[in-house]
Scaffold this active site. Structure first.
Site, PDB file in Angstrom:
ATOM      1  N   CYS A   1      -2.719  -3.793   8.678  1.00  0.00           N
ATOM      2  CA  CYS A   1      -2.224  -2.441   9.004  1.00  0.00           C
ATOM      3  C   CYS A   1      -1.686  -2.394  10.438  1.00  0.00           C
ATOM      4  CB  CYS A   1      -3.333  -1.403   8.858  1.00  0.00           C
ATOM      5  SG  CYS A   1      -4.233  -1.533   7.319  1.00  0.00           S
TER       6      CYS A   1
ATOM      7  N   CYS B   1      -2.953   4.809   6.399  1.00  0.00           N
ATOM      8  CA  CYS B   1      -4.412   4.783   6.450  1.00  0.00           C
ATOM      9  C   CYS B   1      -4.905   5.000   7.881  1.00  0.00           C
ATOM     10  CB  CYS B   1      -4.899   3.437   5.932  1.00  0.00           C
ATOM     11  SG  CYS B   1      -4.481   2.079   7.037  1.00  0.00           S
TER      12      CYS B   1
ATOM     13  N   CYS C   1       0.821  -1.221   0.000  1.00  0.00           N
ATOM     14  CA  CYS C   1       0.000   0.000   0.000  1.00  0.00           C
ATOM     15  C   CYS C   1       0.854   1.271   0.000  1.00  0.00           C
ATOM     16  CB  CYS C   1      -0.942   0.013   1.200  1.00  0.00           C
ATOM     17  SG  CYS C   1      -0.061   0.075   2.762  1.00  0.00           S
TER      18      CYS C   1
ATOM     19  N   ASP D   1       2.314   2.577   2.604  1.00  0.00           N
ATOM     20  CA  ASP D   1       2.294   3.276   3.894  1.00  0.00           C
ATOM     21  C   ASP D   1       3.611   3.080   4.641  1.00  0.00           C
ATOM     22  OD1 ASP D   1      -0.177   4.085   3.283  1.00  0.00           O
ATOM     23  OD2 ASP D   1      -1.240   2.771   4.657  1.00  0.00           O
TER      24      ASP D   1
HETATM   25 FE1  FES Z   1      -1.463   0.467   4.319  1.00  0.00          FE
HETATM   26 FE2  FES Z   1      -3.331   0.306   6.138  1.00  0.00          FE
HETATM   27  S1  FES Z   1      -3.610   0.282   3.994  1.00  0.00           S
HETATM   28  S2  FES Z   1      -1.192   0.255   6.422  1.00  0.00           S
END
Ligand code: FES
Length: 143
Positions: free
Chosen positions: A103, A59, A34, A36
């Protein structure tokens, strides 16, 4: 997405956001899927986490889990923190939607990396279980 009230509270007003300038240890992890990222800073005195702060580019679930993990581990002894898993965080938040469970791993991994970094910086022997977690994290996370 059905988030618990506690997740939403931590997401809207996260606790302990920021940097610790003279941190005892820093952990940085990223989720390649993702994109992140999370950076977590710890301050340690007499084997106790006296301060914990984080910076997350992620997120709602990543922000909420980072926030709650700082609350959970502040003031705790390293030996106790090492036994934590993402299940403890999810429980504390009153659950996470199944699609968001991954996550919660990011915050625990950032914390473990900060603890690993602390042991290395201090020239301390890294506990076996922490070394194992570090190796596992290094395989799946890159920032
Ligand atoms: Fe990437 Fe939640 S979608 S950590």
């Amino acid at each position: 997405m059905n988030y618990s009230k506690k997740v939403m509270r931590h997401f809207r007003k996260p606790h302990n956001v920021g940097k610790i300038k003279d941190a005892s240890g820093v952990g940085e992890v990223g989720n390649l899927v993702c994109g992140d990222m999370m950076k977590l800073y710890i301050k340690v005195k007499d084997e106790v986490l006296t301060d914990v702060k984080f910076e997350t580019y992620g997120c709602a679930a990543a922000i909420a889990t980072s926030s709650v993990i700082t609350d959970l581990v502040k003031g705790k002894k390293i030996a106790k923190v090492l036994k934590m898993s993402n299940k403890d965080i999810i429980e504390e938040l009153g659950g996470l939607p199944p699609i968001k469970i991954h996550c919660s791993l990011l915050s625990v991994e950032a914390l473990m990396e900060a603890l690993w970094n602390y042991h290395k910086k201090e020239g301390k022997k890294v506990p076996k279980e922490l070394e194992k977690r570090h190796e596992m994290i290094a395989k799946v996370r890159q920032v």
